[in-house]
Write a protein that holds these residues in place. Structure first.
Motif, PDB file in Angstrom:
ATOM      1  N   UNK A   1      27.456  39.717  53.429  1.00 32.31           N
ATOM      2  CA  UNK A   1      27.561  38.283  53.739  1.00 32.31           C
ATOM      3  C   UNK A   1      27.772  37.462  52.464  1.00 32.31           C
ATOM      4  N   UNK A   2      27.100  37.862  51.390  1.00 27.89           N
ATOM      5  CA  UNK A   2      27.248  37.080  50.152  1.00 27.89           C
ATOM      6  C   UNK A   2      28.624  37.301  49.521  1.00 27.89           C
ATOM      7  N   UNK A   3      29.135  38.534  49.599  1.00 27.82           N
ATOM      8  CA  UNK A   3      30.480  38.800  49.046  1.00 27.82           C
ATOM      9  C   UNK A   3      31.526  38.007  49.829  1.00 27.82           C
ATOM     10  N   UNK A   4      31.386  37.991  51.146  1.00 23.49           N
ATOM     11  CA  UNK A   4      32.315  37.217  51.978  1.00 23.49           C
ATOM     12  C   UNK A   4      32.211  35.733  51.615  1.00 23.49           C
ATOM     13  N   UNK A   5      30.989  35.257  51.395  1.00 26.85           N
ATOM     14  CA  UNK A   5      30.796  33.843  51.048  1.00 26.85           C
ATOM     15  C   UNK A   5      31.478  33.480  49.734  1.00 26.85           C
ATOM     16  N   UNK A   6      31.352  34.363  48.744  1.00 21.76           N
ATOM     17  CA  UNK A   6      31.964  34.091  47.433  1.00 21.76           C
ATOM     18  C   UNK A   6      33.492  33.984  47.587  1.00 21.76           C
ATOM     19  N   UNK A   7      34.084  34.944  48.301  1.00 22.34           N
ATOM     20  CA  UNK A   7      35.544  34.923  48.478  1.00 22.34           C
ATOM     21  C   UNK A   7      35.959  33.732  49.365  1.00 22.34           C
ATOM     22  N   UNK A   8      35.133  33.443  50.349  1.00 18.22           N
ATOM     23  CA  UNK A   8      35.393  32.311  51.246  1.00 18.22           C
ATOM     24  C   UNK A   8      35.433  30.998  50.450  1.00 18.22           C
ATOM     25  N   UNK A   9      34.504  30.883  49.515  1.00 18.26           N
ATOM     26  CA  UNK A   9      34.456  29.683  48.677  1.00 18.26           C
ATOM     27  C   UNK A   9      35.723  29.593  47.818  1.00 18.26           C
ATOM     28  N   UNK A  10      36.120  30.725  47.262  1.00 13.26           N
ATOM     29  CA  UNK A  10      37.345  30.742  46.458  1.00 13.26           C
ATOM     30  C   UNK A  10      38.554  30.379  47.323  1.00 13.26           C
ATOM     31  N   UNK A  11      38.532  30.826  48.575  1.00 16.19           N
ATOM     32  CA  UNK A  11      39.633  30.533  49.495  1.00 16.19           C
ATOM     33  C   UNK A  11      39.726  29.037  49.793  1.00 16.19           C
ATOM     34  N   UNK A  12      38.599  28.349  49.724  1.00 14.34           N
ATOM     35  CA  UNK A  12      38.623  26.902  49.979  1.00 14.34           C
ATOM     36  C   UNK A  12      39.082  26.127  48.750  1.00 14.34           C
ATOM     37  N   UNK A  13      38.891  26.729  47.575  1.00 13.42           N
ATOM     38  CA  UNK A  13      39.210  26.023  46.334  1.00 13.42           C
ATOM     39  C   UNK A  13      40.659  26.297  45.901  1.00 13.42           C
ATOM     40  N   UNK A  14      41.067  27.553  46.009  1.00 13.23           N
ATOM     41  CA  UNK A  14      42.399  27.925  45.522  1.00 13.23           C
ATOM     42  C   UNK A  14      43.470  27.609  46.560  1.00 13.23           C
ATOM     43  N   UNK A  15      44.711  27.546  46.087  1.00 13.09           N
ATOM     44  CA  UNK A  15      45.821  27.146  46.960  1.00 13.09           C
ATOM     45  C   UNK A  15      46.444  28.320  47.700  1.00 13.09           C
ATOM     46  N   UNK A  16      46.437  29.487  47.069  1.00 10.60           N
ATOM     47  CA  UNK A  16      47.191  30.598  47.651  1.00 10.60           C
ATOM     48  C   UNK A  16      46.274  31.755  48.031  1.00 10.60           C
ATOM     49  N   UNK A  17      46.629  32.392  49.139  1.00 17.47           N
ATOM     50  CA  UNK A  17      45.830  33.510  49.661  1.00 17.47           C
ATOM     51  C   UNK A  17      45.737  34.651  48.656  1.00 17.47           C
ATOM     52  N   UNK A  18      46.861  34.947  48.042  1.00 15.92           N
ATOM     53  CA  UNK A  18      46.888  36.079  47.119  1.00 15.92           C
ATOM     54  C   UNK A  18      45.962  35.801  45.931  1.00 15.92           C
ATOM     55  N   UNK A  19      45.921  34.540  45.499  1.00 23.75           N
ATOM     56  CA  UNK A  19      45.055  34.175  44.364  1.00 23.75           C
ATOM     57  C   UNK A  19      43.592  34.365  44.747  1.00 23.75           C
ATOM     58  N   UNK A  20      43.203  33.832  45.898  1.00 28.33           N
ATOM     59  CA  UNK A  20      41.786  33.921  46.265  1.00 28.33           C
ATOM     60  C   UNK A  20      41.383  35.372  46.527  1.00 28.33           C
ATOM     61  N   UNK A  21      42.300  36.161  47.067  1.00 24.90           N
ATOM     62  CA  UNK A  21      41.997  37.573  47.322  1.00 24.90           C
ATOM     63  C   UNK A  21      41.774  38.309  45.993  1.00 24.90           C
ATOM     64  N   UNK A  22      42.694  38.118  45.059  1.00 29.78           N
ATOM     65  CA  UNK A  22      42.602  38.840  43.782  1.00 29.78           C
ATOM     66  C   UNK A  22      41.434  38.304  42.940  1.00 29.78           C
TER      67      UNK A  22
END
Lengths: 313, 265
Positions: free
Chosen positions: B158-179
């Motif tokens: 849950x915490x790993x998903x939250x960290x990436x989820x937060x990055x997904x809200x901040x960054x513009x591109x999917x590939x960026x937030x994934x990497x």
């Protein structure tokens, strides 16, 4: 009177300082098909995004069936179906899967939803594709699917933003036919476009928008009446002799003559029907062998150019 | 045809919308075969550890579980990386936002789907590992700390998903937030732990350090992939879980707040 769509002094200034809308007030009656016409960057999509709660206005109000979209978005959006710009598609899903999700969002019951999906996929001519991946669809098919999504819940109002953008002639015809169908079913259609032909084909009235301001609003037939042709196309039985061509230029009330070839000409005049009648009588009195005499068509395009600001021309 | 509109702040309607978004997102994970691929990895990777010949079941489990955090991070990056920014980048928001549901409900559903998908992967991994332990060492040798390890893995998911989820809200591109999400959890935070450890500061507040509980619960000072283990410090179960839950909550709330305020201009 309660309007389907109503805005009052809608203004939107973006963070970069650009004012996309500058006091736009619209009143669109229920059951009408209204074109929202203007060049790219006029503020059409901004208006639609405010109406569908995608962005907030800087000031002013927007109401859908009397419901303020800012204070009661859930209620307002229940009454609207929208196609905005060119949305992304869930390419790995099927139309049935996508529409089932949105149907549930609109709280449609299972049996009713299944029936409705079948019905609207038939309407948009996608019933043979209901279980195929959306990613394999052509642009026109995807656009029809988004239109299907927008009318899935039987909205009172359909907002279509450039619905024929990027479509081939057949796709354009299909979308027009759908809009006519919505009109027959009593829906209010708000059609944003920069294509004059599209609007004049399907709309009852037109709102012209330029640089974030409404510059003109009228019914299509009134616009037609306002436009008076200042050119008459004349065709003769045979090519005119040189002497006849010279005489043509001296016909009273004719301001200018453009000989297309020796068999026809374009006569410029003041645009008044009385003048047109007098010119025809003069031509016949002077034994010009007229076989065709008609004022040149003036389309919405001329009106569009006339209402837009000078440096847009 | 429809049952009529609901008021704006209608908790029941919001919950229903969250559930619908969750189901829809899960369908997308299944259709995109991401879930299938990561689940296949969860089956195949533990089998590789047959190659390790270790004396006790606990050590075998700890060695096997050392890879699980990598799989959790990969799952989180895959399922949550495009959850928010993907809506804007691919313009699917133009379909989903102008509907009578709040963005927070849409995002909450997406988050839950990413968490569930990651938990499915974790569960498969543990199931395969358990079967291996039973096959190699017998029922009597099942490590006692396995339940605690599973709980740690679930909370870390849950915490790993939250960290990436937060990055997904901040960054513009999917590939960026994934990497960036993948690298943050697999490289940046573990390196930070290493640095702090070398400075004799226990990195108890770093989520990847707390995630060491996954293998440490089975064997004290167990194994883990990547940088960050010097064996000096070892996370405690209670504080470790609390740290992971804090990341979970903060990441989720931050992502929903930022995502809901993102403009469609």
């Amino acid at each position: 009177m309660q309007y389907a769509i109503e805005t009052e002094n809608l203004t939107k200034t973006f963070r970069n300082g650009f004012t996309a809308l500058d006091g736009v007030s619209l009143s669109i009656p229920k059951g009408h098909v209204v074109g929202y016409l203007g060049p790219n960057g006029a503020g059409k999509t901004t208006t639609i995004k405010i109406l569908t709660t995608l962005i907030r206005p800087t000031s002013g109000t927007a109401r859908i069936s009397g419901i303020d979209v800012m204070t009661s978005p859930r209620e307002a959006l229940h009454k609207v179906g929208a196609l905005i710009e060119v949305p992304g598609m869930y390419e790995y899903l099927t139309p049935r899967e996508m529409l089932t999700y949105f149907g549930r969002v609109y709280r449609m019951d299972k049996a009713g939803l299944e029936h409705r999906i079948k019905e609207i996929l038939e309407l948009v001519k996608l019933s043979d594709w209901d279980d195929k991946k959306i990613g394999s669809f052509s642009t026109g098919m995807q656009r029809r699917l988004v239109i299907a999504k927008s009318i899935l819940h039987g909205p009172e109002i359909v907002v279509l933003d450039e619905p024929v953008l990027g479509l081939d002639p057949k796709g354009i015809r299909d979308v027009r036919e759908l809009i006519r169908q919505f009109q027959r079913e009593g829906m209010t259609v708000f059609l944003s476009s920069h294509l004059l032909a599209e609007v004049s084909e399907v709309c009852d009235s037109v709102i012209f928008l330029d640089r974030g301001k409404v510059v003109s609003t009228d019914r299509i037939e009134n616009i037609g009446n306002q436009l008076q042709s200042r050119t008459i196309n004349v065709r003769f039985l045979r090519p005119l002799a040189q002497e006849e061509a010279t005489r043509l230029m001296s016909v009273p009330l004719v301001e200018d003559v453009e000989l297309i070839d020796n068999g026809s000409a374009r006569l410029r005049f003041d645009g008044r029907p009385e003048t047109s009648h007098s010119i025809l009588r003069e031509l016949l009195l002077r034994d010009f062998p007229v076989v065709y005499y008609t004022p040149e068509d003036v389309g919405l395009e001329d009106y569009y150019v006339s209402v837009m600001s000078d440096d847009r021309r | 045809m429809t049952t009529g509109p609901s008021p704006r702040y209608d908790a029941k309607a919001d919950l229903q919308d969250t559930y619908l978004s969750f189901r829809f997102e899960l369908t997308k994970h299944l259709r995109r075969r991401r879930l299938l691929i990561v689940a296949a990895l969860a089956v195949l990777v533990p089998l590789l550890f047959y190659a390790f010949s270790v004396e006790t079941a606990a050590t075998f489990a700890a060695v096997s579980l050392s890879f699980l955090s990598v799989l959790i991070v990969a799952s989180a990056a895959l399922f949550a990386g495009d959850a928010i920014c993907g809506e804007f980048e691919k313009k699917t928001a133009l379909l989903s936002f102008p509907t009578p549901q709040r963005r927070t409900s849409i995002f909450a559903g997406k988050y839950m789907a990413a968490v569930l998908a990651t938990l499915i992967v974790v569960a498969i991994y543990y199931a395969i590992m358990m079967l291996q332990v039973l096959h190699l060492y017998g029922a009597g040798e099942v490590p006692s700390g396995l339940a605690q390890s599973f709980a740690s893995a679930a909370v870390y998911s849950t915490s790993a998903v939250s960290v990436v989820f937060l990055l997904s809200s901040v960054l513009q591109r999917s590939i960026s937030s994934t990497i960036v999400g993948f690298l943050t959890l697999l490289m940046v935070l573990p390196v930070l732990s290493t640095i702090l450890t070398s400075l004799e500061v226990e990195p108890w507040f770093i989520v990847t350090y707390a995630a060491d509980l996954i293998s440490d619960s089975v064997v004290a000072n167990g194994f883990s992939f990547g940088p960050g283990r010097f064996g000096v410090y070892q996370p405690d179960f209670g504080p470790g879980i609390a740290v992971m839950l804090t990341y979970t909550l903060a990441g989720f709330l931050g992502a929903v707040c930022i995502g809901s305020r993102k403009s469609m201009e």
